[in-house]
Design a protein around this motif. Structure first.
Motif, PDB file in Angstrom:
ATOM      1  N   LEU A   1       5.530   3.517 -11.366  1.00 40.56           N
ATOM      2  CA  LEU A   1       4.695   2.868 -10.359  1.00 40.56           C
ATOM      3  C   LEU A   1       3.458   3.726 -10.119  1.00 40.56           C
ATOM      4  CD1 LEU A   1       7.430   1.971  -7.691  1.00 40.56           C
ATOM      5  CD2 LEU A   1       6.487   0.454  -9.425  1.00 40.56           C
ATOM      6  N   SER A   2       2.418   3.132  -9.552  1.00 42.23           N
ATOM      7  CA  SER A   2       1.197   3.903  -9.285  1.00 42.23           C
ATOM      8  C   SER A   2       1.401   4.914  -8.161  1.00 42.23           C
ATOM      9  CB  SER A   2       0.026   2.968  -8.954  1.00 42.23           C
ATOM     10  OG  SER A   2       0.338   2.150  -7.850  1.00 42.23           O
ATOM     11  N   SER A   3       2.551   4.858  -7.477  1.00 43.37           N
ATOM     12  CA  SER A   3       2.887   5.869  -6.462  1.00 43.37           C
ATOM     13  C   SER A   3       3.323   7.189  -7.100  1.00 43.37           C
ATOM     14  CB  SER A   3       4.035   5.356  -5.584  1.00 43.37           C
ATOM     15  OG  SER A   3       5.197   5.129  -6.389  1.00 43.37           O
TER      16      SER A   3
ATOM     17  N   ALA B   1       0.534  -0.270   8.518  1.00 47.40           N
ATOM     18  CA  ALA B   1       1.729   0.465   8.959  1.00 47.40           C
ATOM     19  C   ALA B   1       2.497   0.993   7.747  1.00 47.40           C
ATOM     20  CB  ALA B   1       2.624  -0.445   9.800  1.00 47.40           C
ATOM     21  N   LEU B   2       2.626   0.147   6.711  1.00 46.60           N
ATOM     22  CA  LEU B   2       3.330   0.588   5.501  1.00 46.60           C
ATOM     23  C   LEU B   2       2.565   1.708   4.792  1.00 46.60           C
ATOM     24  CD1 LEU B   2       5.039  -1.961   6.078  1.00 46.60           C
ATOM     25  CD2 LEU B   2       5.133  -2.344   3.609  1.00 46.60           C
ATOM     26  N   GLU B   3       1.241   1.596   4.790  1.00 47.05           N
ATOM     27  CA  GLU B   3       0.441   2.689   4.202  1.00 47.05           C
ATOM     28  C   GLU B   3       0.721   4.002   4.913  1.00 47.05           C
ATOM     29  OE1 GLU B   3      -3.544   0.412   2.534  1.00 47.05           O
ATOM     30  OE2 GLU B   3      -3.571   1.182   4.578  1.00 47.05           O
TER      31      GLU B   3
ATOM     32  N   TYR C   1       2.166   7.436   3.469  1.00 46.06           N
ATOM     33  CA  TYR C   1       1.516   8.750   3.575  1.00 46.06           C
ATOM     34  C   TYR C   1       2.445   9.782   4.215  1.00 46.06           C
ATOM     35  CZ  TYR C   1      -2.885   6.283   2.562  1.00 46.06           C
ATOM     36  OH  TYR C   1      -3.873   5.531   1.974  1.00 46.06           O
ATOM     37  N   ARG C   2       3.328   9.327   5.116  1.00 41.00           N
ATOM     38  CA  ARG C   2       4.275  10.238   5.786  1.00 41.00           C
ATOM     39  C   ARG C   2       5.485  10.565   4.907  1.00 41.00           C
ATOM     40  NH1 ARG C   2       5.442   7.151  11.305  1.00 41.00           N
ATOM     41  NH2 ARG C   2       6.997   8.818  11.565  1.00 41.00           N
TER      42      ARG C   2
ATOM     43  N   CYS D   1       8.373   6.129   3.205  1.00 37.59           N
ATOM     44  CA  CYS D   1       8.468   5.163   2.101  1.00 37.59           C
ATOM     45  C   CYS D   1       7.801   5.800   0.886  1.00 37.59           C
ATOM     46  CB  CYS D   1       7.764   3.859   2.447  1.00 37.59           C
ATOM     47  SG  CYS D   1       8.391   3.053   3.926  1.00 37.59           S
ATOM     48  N   ARG D   2       8.558   6.050  -0.136  1.00 33.53           N
ATOM     49  CA  ARG D   2       7.969   6.703  -1.325  1.00 33.53           C
ATOM     50  C   ARG D   2       7.075   5.749  -2.115  1.00 33.53           C
ATOM     51  NH1 ARG D   2      12.224  11.262  -3.512  1.00 33.53           N
ATOM     52  NH2 ARG D   2      12.123  12.519  -1.607  1.00 33.53           N
ATOM     53  N   SER D   3       7.371   4.469  -2.006  1.00 35.54           N
ATOM     54  CA  SER D   3       6.520   3.433  -2.606  1.00 35.54           C
ATOM     55  C   SER D   3       6.537   2.236  -1.664  1.00 35.54           C
ATOM     56  CB  SER D   3       7.031   3.021  -3.988  1.00 35.54           C
ATOM     57  OG  SER D   3       7.133   4.141  -4.856  1.00 35.54           O
TER      58      SER D   3
END
Length: 283
Positions: A12-14, A133-135, A139-140, A143-145
Motif C-alpha cells: 500500500l502507499s502507506s 479524522a482518519l488522516e 498520522y498518530r 491506523c497504520r493505513s
C-alpha cells in the motif's frame, strides 16, 4: 498439523503490505468462533476483515487473543459506520473499535459507505470531515493505513480535492458479474489498492455453466476459480465463510494459475449486477 500457507502481500502507499487473501466477517450470523480460530491456526489466514456494522469486533478480538498468533503477524481491518461520521465521532469510534478488538492499532480503517447523514452537511462535506479524522488517526499511528469502501470515482475525486491523504485502499463488490474495470483502472492510476468483497457473488457464481466448466478443466471448485481469478486480476480478495471446510478450500488457491484465455472468459461474464449495496446514486 499442516504448516499454514503464507499468502503473498500487496504494498500500500502507506508503506505497509496487505495479504492478498483475507477472511471476511459479516452480520446476520456471519461469525463463527471455531471457524476463525481454524483459519488462523490451520490455514495461515492472517488478514481479518470486519466492521462495526457486523457487531462482532469483540468476538474477533477474543479469537485473535486465543489463537496464539502474534499481533504483528496479523492484518486487522475494520470499518467506520456512517452513523459515526464527522470528525469527533469518527475519532472516538476508531478508539472504541480498537478497544473492542483488544488492539493498540488497526492495520486498516475504512469508511464503510459514501453516503452520510450528518445534519446541516452535504454527504461530500461529511465525507471530507470524517476523512480528516482518519488522516489524523493515521498520522498518530492508531491506523497504520486508511481507506474507503464502496466509493466510486466521483467520491474518490472529491476526497482528493478536499483532503491531503489519498485512500490507501478502496474495497468494493467484485466478482465475475460485477467487474467495475473503469474504477479498477482509476484506483491503479492513483496508487489506490483495489479490494474486492463478495468474490462468489453470494453463491450466484458457483452454478454458472462457464465457471463450472473452467472448474472441471482445472480440477478445482467454482469457488477456487472465482477467488483465483480475482487475485490474478490484482484484487485483494475477501471471501466470507463460517465453515471450516469452505475456509480451507478458499485458501487453496495459490497452487495453480488460470490461463489468460480463461481469465478473459471470466472477465466477459460482467453484466453489472450487484449482489450487495449499489452506491451508484450516492452523490
Amino acid at each position: 498439523m499442516e504448516i499454514p500457507i503464507q499468502f503473498p502481500t500487496v504494498p500500500l502507499s502507506s508503506g505497509h503490505n496487505i495479504p492478498v487473501l483475507g477472511l471476511g466477517m459479516s452480520h446476520h450470523g456471519g461469525y463463527s468462533h471455531n471457524a476463525l480460530l481454524y483459519a488462523l491456526r490451520s490455514c495461515g489466514i492472517r488478514h481479518i476483515d470486519t466492521a462495526k456494522r457486523y457487531g462482532n469486533e469483540e468476538l474477533v478480538g477474543k479469537a485473535v487473543s486465543e489463537s496464539g498468533v502474534k499481533r504483528e503477524e496479523l492484518w486487522i481491518t475494520t470499518k467506520l459506520w456512517p452513523g459515526d461520521y464527522g470528525y469527533d465521532k469518527a475519532t472516538q469510534a476508531c478508539l472504541d473499535a480498537c478497544k473492542r478488538l483488544g488492539v493498540q492499532y488497526l492495520d486498516l480503517y475504512l469508511m464503510h459507505w459514501p453516503d452520510a447523514h450528518v445534519p446541516g452537511k452535504s454527504s461530500r462535506e461529511a465525507r471530507a470531515e470524517t476523512w480528516k479524522a482518519l488522516e489524523d488517526l493515521y498520522y498518530r499511528g492508531i491506523c497504520r493505513s486508511i481507506g474507503v469502501s464502496n466509493f466510486l470515482i466521483h467520491h474518490l475525486e472529491q476526497l482528493k480535492e478536499d483532503c491531503s491523504v489519498v485512500p490507501h485502499l478502496n474495497q468494493v463488490e467484485y466478482h465475475p458479474f460485477q467487474r467495475p474495470q473503469e474504477l479498477v483502472n482509476y484506483c491503479k492510476r492513483n496508487n489506490i489498492v483495489f479490494g474486492g468483497y463478495c468474490p462468489l457473488a453470494k453463491g450466484q457464481a458457483l452454478t454458472h455453466p462457464l465457471i463450472l466448466r473452467i472448474a472441471k478443466q482445472y480440477g478445482k471448485t467454482p469457488a477456487q476459480i472465482c477467488i483465483r481469478w480475482s487475485i490474478q486480476n490484482g484484487v485483494v480478495t475477501i471471501p466470507k465463510s463460517t465453515k471450516e471446510s469452505r475456509i480451507q478450500e478458499n485458501c487453496q488457491v495459490l497452487g495453480f494459475i488460470l490461463a489468460d484465455e480463461d481469465v478473459c472468459t471470466l472477465n466477459s461474464l460482467h453484466d453489472g449486477r450487484h449482489v450487495s449495496w449499489d452506491p451508484t446514486n450516492v452523490l
